[in-house]
Design an enzyme around this catalytic site. Structure first.
Site, PDB file in Angstrom:
ATOM      1  N   ASP A 160       7.315  17.980 -18.866  1.00 28.47           N
ATOM      2  CA  ASP A 160       7.285  19.286 -19.884  1.00 28.47           C
ATOM      3  C   ASP A 160       7.484  18.749 -21.320  1.00 28.47           C
ATOM      4  OD1 ASP A 160       6.215  21.797 -18.733  1.00 28.47           O
ATOM      5  OD2 ASP A 160       8.086  22.171 -18.016  1.00 28.47           O
TER       6      ASP A 160
ATOM      7  N   GLN B  69      10.274  25.333 -13.074  1.00 27.90           N
ATOM      8  CA  GLN B  69       9.287  26.405 -13.760  1.00 27.90           C
ATOM      9  C   GLN B  69      10.567  27.582 -14.243  1.00 27.90           C
ATOM     10  OE1 GLN B  69       5.833  26.665 -13.621  1.00 27.90           O
ATOM     11  NE2 GLN B  69       6.408  28.648 -15.016  1.00 27.90           N
TER      12      GLN B  69
ATOM     13  N   LYS C 117      -0.499  24.929 -10.766  1.00 26.05           N
ATOM     14  CA  LYS C 117      -0.004  23.520 -11.022  1.00 26.05           C
ATOM     15  C   LYS C 117      -0.346  22.726  -9.585  1.00 26.05           C
ATOM     16  CE  LYS C 117       3.111  24.974 -14.710  1.00 26.05           C
ATOM     17  NZ  LYS C 117       4.272  25.323 -15.143  1.00 26.05           N
TER      18      LYS C 117
END
Ligand code: NDP
Length: 285
Positions: free
Chosen positions: A120, A97, A53
């Site tokens: 997200d 995460q 990422k």
């Protein structure tokens, strides 16, 4: 004769477009777009995801702020960090995460991320907006699938779409996106009776199950578009999808490979969402 939906190539093309959007934003607003990535603990797979990422951020010109907390961090410590990032004007997106270490309440921590920074697309506000067809930040994997269908000209309107899998992060938002794109959608799961027949009715079949080569040729209609979200290891430890690609491909009009299909699109959509979050915050959405 099937055509391959090349996620790797499409992701690369989209990253060029995103970079140009990011550069334009930076020029116009005199500041960089920022993505905060929070990793708690030292799970090796999570470390790889986070590294990828951050690499993607570099590629498209987004500034990444990386936070690594020890596995035994107290919940209050993680909460303090998220609250600080939520208030930070230079942070457009916050990504925690997953999975978090077991002693932490992931739900409670994720709820602290304001919807406008929820890149997200997992928050109740964003999933609720998706359900009601409103503009919002959409979960990266299913949104990436929609981009693949759009870019390859796969018609959804009036078509039968079957999604196998009903998780909150893939199956359900995938079904909503297809429904919002005027497909007639069926969602299947582990309790579905006669799964084979359901799958056989699909013009567009999306497999998000987590079981290696689960979708076999006898479950696929001739001419179907098959999207394989699964990421599994086969009996030889090789990365493979939920679809038995070799057996299924010749029945399809379009099919995604694993690797090189949905996977590369997911991180690209995270970059896309971060750019969208920055633009939306700027105009007060
Ligand atoms: P989950 O385990 O959360 O969900 C799996 C779903 O599959 C569940 O709804 C489950 O049904 C259903 N299922 C399991 N077994 C069967 C069966 N025998 N028949 C029918 N349905 C079944 O997984 P995720 O949604 O998080 O992920 C799915 C796959 O996609 C995984 O392989 C994951 O690694 C991959 N993935 C890939 C990404 C990418 O970027 N390419 C991103 C995210 C995930 P039930 O609800 O009844 O239990």
């Amino acid at each position: 004769m099937y055509a391959l939906i090349d996620g790797k190539k499409l992701a690369q093309e989209m990253r060029v477009e995103i970079k140009s959007g990011v550069d334009g934003f930076t020029r116009k607003n005199g500041r960089e777009i920022g993505l905060a990535v929070v990793l708690v603990g030292d799970d090796p797979a999570s470390q790889v995801y986070v590294r990828n990422k951050i690499k993607a951020c570099e590629e498209v010109g987004i500034k990444s702020f990386s936070y690594r907390l020890p596995a035994d961090s107290a919940e209050t410590e993680v909460e303090k960090l998220i609250n600080g990032l939520s208030a930070d004007k230079n942070v457009d997106g916050i990504l925690v995460q997953l999975p978090l270490p077991k002693h932490l309440n992931a739900d409670k921590i994720l709820k602290l991320i304001p919807a406008e920074k929820d890149v997200d697309g997992f928050s109740d506000e964003n999933t609720g907006k998706l359900l009601t067809g409103k503009d919002c930040l959409v979960a990266c994997t299913p949104n990436g699938v929609m981009k693949m269908l759009e870019r390859y000209g796969v018609q959804t309107r009036g078509k039968r779409a079957v999604v196998v899998g009903r998780s909150n992060i893939v199956g359900k938002p995938m079904a909503m996106l297809l429904l919002n794109a005027d497909a007639t959608v069926t969602v299947c799961h582990s309790k579905t009776e006669n799964l084979k027949n359901e799958c056989l009715s699909a013009d567009i079949l999306v497999a998000a199950i987590g079981r290696a080569k689960f979708i076999t040729a006898d479950m696929v209609k001739d001419g179907a578009t098959v999207i394989d979200v699964g990421m599994n290891r086969d009996e030889n430890g090789k990365l493979c999808g939920d679809v038995d690609f070799e057996a299924v491909k010749d029945k399809c009009s379009y099919i995604t490979p694993v690797p090189g299909g949905v996977g590369p699109m997911t991180i690209t959509m995270l970059m896309y969402n971060t750019l969208q979050a920055a633009i939306r915050r700027k105009v007060g959405l």
